[in-house]
Design a protein around this motif. Structure first.
Motif, PDB file in Angstrom:
ATOM      1  N   UNK A   1       0.845  -1.190   0.000  1.00  0.00           N
ATOM      2  CA  UNK A   1       0.000   0.000   0.000  1.00  0.00           C
ATOM      3  C   UNK A   1       0.873   1.229   0.000  1.00  0.00           C
ATOM      4  N   UNK A   2       0.594   2.105  -0.912  1.00  0.00           N
ATOM      5  CA  UNK A   2       1.349   3.353  -0.973  1.00  0.00           C
ATOM      6  C   UNK A   2       0.371   4.516  -1.022  1.00  0.00           C
ATOM      7  N   UNK A   3       0.480   5.418  -0.024  1.00  0.00           N
ATOM      8  CA  UNK A   3      -0.311   6.653  -0.053  1.00  0.00           C
ATOM      9  C   UNK A   3       0.670   7.794  -0.217  1.00  0.00           C
ATOM     10  N   UNK A   4       0.310   8.709  -1.064  1.00  0.00           N
ATOM     11  CA  UNK A   4       1.293   9.742  -1.385  1.00  0.00           C
ATOM     12  C   UNK A   4       0.584  11.086  -1.560  1.00  0.00           C
ATOM     13  N   UNK A   5       1.170  12.099  -0.948  1.00  0.00           N
ATOM     14  CA  UNK A   5       0.719  13.474  -1.185  1.00  0.00           C
ATOM     15  C   UNK A   5       1.897  14.213  -1.809  1.00  0.00           C
TER      16      UNK A   5
ATOM     17  N   UNK B   1      -1.370  -1.167  -4.438  1.00  0.00           N
ATOM     18  CA  UNK B   1      -2.425  -0.165  -4.477  1.00  0.00           C
ATOM     19  C   UNK B   1      -1.796   1.190  -4.174  1.00  0.00           C
TER      20      UNK B   1
ATOM     21  N   UNK C   1      -2.636   5.210  -3.539  1.00  0.00           N
ATOM     22  CA  UNK C   1      -3.615   6.282  -3.306  1.00  0.00           C
ATOM     23  C   UNK C   1      -2.890   7.620  -3.398  1.00  0.00           C
ATOM     24  N   UNK C   2      -3.426   8.470  -4.236  1.00  0.00           N
ATOM     25  CA  UNK C   2      -2.891   9.830  -4.309  1.00  0.00           C
ATOM     26  C   UNK C   2      -3.816  10.756  -3.536  1.00  0.00           C
ATOM     27  N   UNK C   3      -3.246  11.431  -2.567  1.00  0.00           N
ATOM     28  CA  UNK C   3      -4.026  12.451  -1.856  1.00  0.00           C
ATOM     29  C   UNK C   3      -3.446  13.778  -2.311  1.00  0.00           C
ATOM     30  N   UNK C   4      -4.121  14.394  -3.255  1.00  0.00           N
ATOM     31  CA  UNK C   4      -3.498  15.585  -3.852  1.00  0.00           C
ATOM     32  C   UNK C   4      -4.175  16.853  -3.333  1.00  0.00           C
TER      33      UNK C   4
ATOM     34  N   UNK D   1      -8.158  -0.756   2.015  1.00  0.00           N
ATOM     35  CA  UNK D   1      -7.067   0.191   2.100  1.00  0.00           C
ATOM     36  C   UNK D   1      -7.677   1.591   2.164  1.00  0.00           C
TER      37      UNK D   1
ATOM     38  N   UNK E   1      -3.828   4.602   6.283  1.00  0.00           N
ATOM     39  CA  UNK E   1      -2.705   5.551   6.182  1.00  0.00           C
ATOM     40  C   UNK E   1      -3.242   6.951   6.469  1.00  0.00           C
TER      41      UNK E   1
ATOM     42  N   UNK F   1      -2.359  10.770   6.202  1.00  0.00           N
ATOM     43  CA  UNK F   1      -1.451  11.769   5.621  1.00  0.00           C
ATOM     44  C   UNK F   1      -1.847  13.077   6.257  1.00  0.00           C
TER      45      UNK F   1
END
Lengths: 541, 541
Positions: A465-469, A536, A538-541, B465, B538, B540
């Motif tokens: 799992x990767x969440x990224x801002x 998976x 997820x982009x939290x932009x 997720x 997650x 953020x």
């Protein structure tokens, strides 16, 4: 004009074991015979079972469902069927009703039960269904002889039986009725059980088991554990009677044995034993040498009483070297390893394993070739369709008929084919619709095959799992089901991701970014592990 | 003082099938016999196999490893062992070396091979190891007779054999050497194979199979597919010779048969057949009736040539009704369903399945009780330890010895126990260390049991997720492996999450928040599905 009298179409149970579901169709009506579940061929990750997909059924045509007997591969899908067709009458014997009742009560279903007995003639959609008492491994098993009103064609359908003329607690296989009904029609077709079609034997009667069971139960002042198929009421009855005779206390360990004994007593199918004779572990000294403990779980199921007992997890009973654990059962294909593991555990406690290899303590409920021969030597149909078995067994069954009874037309058909019977005394095999069974998990819910294959991927490859801002330069990365060594590589992967995000990926749109990040992650792990985890992003932009 | 002469400690292979790994220890040295892999008892989600955990070994004590024969349960863990102990000499026969060589080359390992023959005496750590030629199901299988220099104790260790005095292509079981060596010591202990200890039979010789194999190969001008254990070189050799005799073209389908035939030819173990006689699919007309196609995968493995062929996935060969598919093999427990599914598929193509139930076309490589009797009627040891089998089999083997040869002390011991032999002619069984095997997946990597149970949870419950940025009021929710109906409930779950985030959870610290969100998600799905998916949150922030 030659429009069909009726047709018989197996939706499940022919070409596979389980999920018995057969459609009898006339010009404007359908009658279903049995509604069983299927245990999966391969491991489907903790699913409950499979059931026929009822979507193909036309509610307007559907007139009734007839249940031949109470085994799960004949009644196990009924609760789903009842939800879909709540007003359809369900024809069954009284013991079978008792078994269905509990499940329907749990789900607040109120099915329309119609009880039939052997003397009943069930008239539906211009057809007569004549129940025939047959011997099997559960009380009240019926064959059905189906004929049109003009008696042009008669179809004998017995999916589960053995040919026992001297059974315990019940009447013999009613061969006279088979003969009489066959002779009452101009043409006949038999649909018979292929389970043991590879075995050139006469299947034992339950009665044949009495001497060895009695020997084991009488023999010694030591605890005896016996496991068997919980629905085998007559064997349970024999064992309990012997325990009483030899002054052993009867203890039941496990819910399914308890359930079936109760249901049998309620329906009047348990002779000479009273409710007070059946104890549970809390009512006895568990170390008493005069115990006979009947244990659920002869197939080694993970949550069964037998497995818990043999893995030392039962709170009341602990195996000791003087114990004997008796398997009055056979191994259903697919369960070999589970059962041998249990036998190993018993041995490692120093206790003794006794199985049907050592004593005559299990009889199949299905016909060997010699059982079939004992019927066919007395009466032969015009056409013959092996059913209830995997394709390979059907074929061997057909070959045997061809060779032994060349005057009979032996046919091979599978699920999704129809045997169609015409007024001009002919029949045809036609392709009908092949129905893929539905997978049931959790709260009686369908889970799609695509989702099962997602589960397989998760199980075989783990998940990232990767969440990224990107704007805040924040990132969270976690994994499940990967070897622990991956932790020491997280920093490297994060650096790689930021390099790309600040490099060639800077300013790209969200979808593209997500795709690329996923590819980077999967390639990174591929190089490290040799396989690509489910990923998976997820982009939290 | 009575310090031990030597001890024998099975780390794997005694109480289970596979993973043969036995330690011979003297006061200051260890010698390993065999280094095999184990296939898992239950489904471990696509893992490669299990190997012994070598961490318990003391490199200072380790002097050598001796390989008895080339089956995977005896050599399959060697590549891992070599990486750990690169300088340790590996004693093996020439064909076994040929088999190990390929794997070590692929991994750039350069093991120190020492080739031994039957006349060798391997002296290590004050012990003599005498190889004894035995008959099994792969060429060059050895037993070992181990004795101390004063010949106080001698231990005969034969984990895999059958007693064949008239084999094909090789010498008979060398019973004379067993007798001579046993008589050369003051006390003797035998460690012998339990694989077939439940069968009161004399195991067939490969020679016994010739008539029926010849019949099938000679019989008809139709394509014949034969599958068998690829390492059974002598049977492959027999089959190829018969094909040449009956003017059939030999085609090999599948890498493992190809690999073993090449290795056997390279080591000089394939008589009367030349490399040019062995074709692949591209060199023949695949519809030629005079083909004999030898197919890998008699256990029905998912990626095997046999499975692909029978599921219609082979690009060259398509099954047609005139084909025969011959299983010159048995079913290894656990593979029953995979194989019966393949037999069903063959039947559904209209082709014929022929198995060892129909003809005498498979012989085990292991001794039935009558094989053991043929040895023990000639020579008996003082002590006897059943090995190579699951606990239940060991126990039955022990019972048989106790009953038949009461003068022999029959012992029961499992992995992690030592049989210790003393100069005063006594022996003891002692508990040693039980070593849990390691699980290997992907690039020869260990995966921990905790991670396997994570995989099980993912597979059985699916995964959710959730990424959340509470400040920006942003949230991304995705699932894997859940029934599609969950999609229509996402909105409701999101609303629930925001209600809580803006309500009782507002202002709480990050860890608490993550925990609570996880609980909310899991309870939501529990109510919906009846089970709780694995849930990763997650934050953020």
């Amino acid at each position: 004009m030659n429009s069909p009298l009726f047709s018989l179409t197996p939706i499940g149970g022919v070409g596979e074991i389980g999920s018995n579901f057969t459609l009898i169709s006339t010009l404007d009506s359908d009658i279903v015979i049995d509604c069983g579940l299927l245990f999966p061929y391969e491991d489907f990750f903790d699913i409950n079972y499979l059931i026929p997909d009822f979507n193909f059924l036309n509610p307007q045509r559907l007139k009734a469902i007839i249940i031949t007997h109470g085994h799960e591969d004949h009644i196990g899908a009924l609760i789903h069927f009842m939800v879909r067709f709540p007003d359809l009458p369900i024809y069954a014997g009284s013991f079978t009703h008792e078994l269905i009742k509990k499940k329907s009560l749990e789900r607040n279903l109120k099915p329309k039960f119609v009880t039939y007995i052997e003397n009943s003639v069930i008239e539906l959609a211009g057809l007569e269904f004549h129940p025939i008492h047959v011997t099997h491994s559960i009380p009240e098993t019926f064959g059905l002889f189906i004929k049109d009103l003009k008696s042009t064609w008669g179809a004998l359908y017995i999916s589960d039986f053995k040919f026992d003329l001297n059974p315990m607690f019940e009447k013999p296989f009613n061969i006279e009725k088979v003969i009489k009904l066959t002779k009452s029609v101009q043409r006949s077709a038999y649909f018979l059980d292929s389970t043991n079609a590879l075995l050139n034997i006469k299947t034992d009667s339950e009665r044949d088991l009495l001497p060895d069971l009695d020997f084991l139960i009488s023999r010694e002042d030591r605890r005896l554990f016996i496991t068997l198929f919980a629905s085998n009421i007559y064997r349970l009855n024999s064992i309990c009677l012997m325990a009483l005779k030899h002054k052993r206390k009867i203890v039941v360990l496990g819910r399914s044995v308890e359930f079936y004994i109760k249901a049998a007593m309620a329906a009047g199918f348990f002779d000479g034993v009273e409710e007070k004779d059946i104890l549970d572990g809390s009512q006895v000294d568990p170390k008493n040498d005069r115990l006979l403990v009947i244990v659920s779980g002869c197939q080694g199921d993970f949550l069964s009483a037998l497995r818990r007992l043999c893995f030392g997890e039962d709170s009341t009973f602990k195996l000791v070297p003087s114990d004997k654990v008796v398997f009055s059962s056979k191994v259903i294909p697919g369960n070999e390893k589970k059962i041998s593991r249990i036998m190993n555990k018993i041995t490692e406690f120093g206790a003794e394993v006794i199985s049907a290899y050592d004593y005559r303590i299990h009889a199949s409920g299905h016909p060997g070739l010699k059982d079939l021969q004992m019927i066919l030597d007395q009466i032969q149909p015009d056409a013959y369709f092996p059913i209830h078995g995997e394709s390979f067994f059907l074929k061997r069954h057909q070959d045997w008929i061809k060779n032994k009874y060349p005057q009979v037309k032996a046919e091979l058909f599978y699920n999704g084919h129809s045997a169609v019977f015409y007024p001009d005394k002919t029949y045809k095999i036609r392709e009908a619709k092949v129905v893929e069974p539905e997978i049931i998990h959790g709260k009686d819910l369908v889970i799609e095959r695509t989702q099962i294959s997602q589960r397989r991927k998760l199980a075989c490859n783990g998940v990232v799992f990767l969440s990224i801002d990107p704007k805040k330069s924040k990132l969270v990365l976690t994994t499940q089901g990967l070897p622990l060594l991956v932790d020491s590589h997280h920093e490297k992967l994060e650096k790689l991701l930021w390099n790309r995000l600040h490099g060639d990926l800077a300013g790209r749109n969200e979808e593209y970014l997500k795709d690329q990040l996923r590819i980077i992650v999967r390639q990174f792990y591929q190089a490290l592990l040799g396989y690509k985890p489910v990923t998976q992003v997820h982009l939290i932009a």
